[in-house]
Design a protein around this motif. Sequence first.
Motif, PDB file in Angstrom:
ATOM      1  N   LEU A 124       0.813  -1.212   0.000  1.00 57.93           N
ATOM      2  CA  LEU A 124       0.000   0.000   0.000  1.00 57.93           C
ATOM      3  C   LEU A 124       0.847   1.263   0.000  1.00 57.93           C
ATOM      4  O   LEU A 124       0.528   2.233  -0.698  1.00 57.93           O
ATOM      5  N   ILE A 125       1.922   1.253   0.758  1.00 58.97           N
ATOM      6  CA  ILE A 125       2.744   2.464   0.822  1.00 58.97           C
ATOM      7  C   ILE A 125       3.469   2.697  -0.502  1.00 58.97           C
ATOM      8  O   ILE A 125       3.654   3.829  -0.942  1.00 58.97           O
ATOM      9  N   GLU A 126       3.845   1.612  -1.185  1.00 60.41           N
ATOM     10  CA  GLU A 126       4.464   1.768  -2.506  1.00 60.41           C
ATOM     11  C   GLU A 126       3.432   2.268  -3.516  1.00 60.41           C
ATOM     12  O   GLU A 126       3.758   3.056  -4.416  1.00 60.41           O
ATOM     13  N   THR A 127       2.191   1.834  -3.369  1.00 58.50           N
ATOM     14  CA  THR A 127       1.120   2.326  -4.241  1.00 58.50           C
ATOM     15  C   THR A 127       0.907   3.808  -4.035  1.00 58.50           C
ATOM     16  O   THR A 127       0.753   4.577  -5.009  1.00 58.50           O
ATOM     17  N   MET A 128       0.909   4.239  -2.774  1.00 59.82           N
ATOM     18  CA  MET A 128       0.750   5.661  -2.488  1.00 59.82           C
ATOM     19  C   MET A 128       1.923   6.477  -3.030  1.00 59.82           C
ATOM     20  O   MET A 128       1.739   7.600  -3.514  1.00 59.82           O
ATOM     21  N   ASN A 129       3.103   5.911  -2.997  1.00 62.31           N
ATOM     22  CA  ASN A 129       4.257   6.605  -3.564  1.00 62.31           C
ATOM     23  C   ASN A 129       4.125   6.740  -5.078  1.00 62.31           C
ATOM     24  O   ASN A 129       4.569   7.745  -5.668  1.00 62.31           O
ATOM     25  N   SER A 130       3.529   5.743  -5.713  1.00 59.14           N
ATOM     26  CA  SER A 130       3.293   5.828  -7.156  1.00 59.14           C
ATOM     27  C   SER A 130       2.297   6.941  -7.463  1.00 59.14           C
ATOM     28  O   SER A 130       2.454   7.678  -8.445  1.00 59.14           O
TER      29      SER A 130
END
Length: 309
Positions: free
Chosen positions: A49-55
């Motif tokens: 989820l945090i990598e998705t938010m970074n994207s």
Amino acid sequence: MTKNIKLGIKLNILLAIIFLSITLAISFILSRILENYAEEIVADKASLLIETMNSVRQYTSSQIQPELSSRLETEQFFLPQTVPAYSAREIFENLRSNEKYSQFFYKEATLNPTNLRDKADKFETEIVESFRRDVGSREGKMADFQKYGFRTIPGGELFYIARPLAVNKESCLRCHSLPEKAPPSQIATYGKDTGFGWKLNEIVGAQIISVPASEVVRQARDLRWLVIGRVLIFLVLGIIILNIFLKLTITDPINKMSSFSKNLSTGDFSVEFQHESNDEIGILARSLNRLKVSLKMAMEMIENKPPKS
């Protein structure tokens, strides 16, 4: 004290101690394994989820912001869609509207935010301050600094991952250095009192994502007790089977030999002790039978010996 305890009871006490030790060892090892497994599951969810938010942040910064930044000078109200943090938070809130993800949380907790909904609470402030100390005390890329762990809230237990947020672009200071340099629409929307005074490369907040861990932890604990319960059942069955084996092969033959020896001591030579196996009990039984024959011969010799004249 142990002199008056029967051999079977002694063996059972020994077996109970051994099996209890095994159970405790299994319980401890299994607890550690399942705790690590549960943590890995929730950590994978949080990391994804945090990598998705970074994207989302990257997309907003590279494609949305350039298209809308010029309008910040002319619009009556600020366009929050130009802010990567706003885009990520809004998308995550849409995700949380799904009941399945209602207990997931995302926040870019900031010590001095423009939008007060991003204001760090006490727990989040401690994380930001710890990032500032860590970055100042050791070298490494900003991506190398990460904190994670469990946090208890009224709704249950959460697993969180936190990463530092730093001012790494000069363009960020347009809205956060001095009120005089900020777009008029920003001042009109948020005022001059918050979100200013930021410096380049300064850690101003923390990107924190929290996922519910109570259910995963509960399942891990249930699985632990289920496995321990099964192990205890097998251990108890093992004790029962071993007791039956010991009774048939050791304690019962020993009791019979004891009774046999008692009869011999009273001069009863009519009994015969039968034990067909070739183990140690069988060897002892044959020795007792030979002893019986020897005693009988000795007694007969004594009885037939002519008296002295």
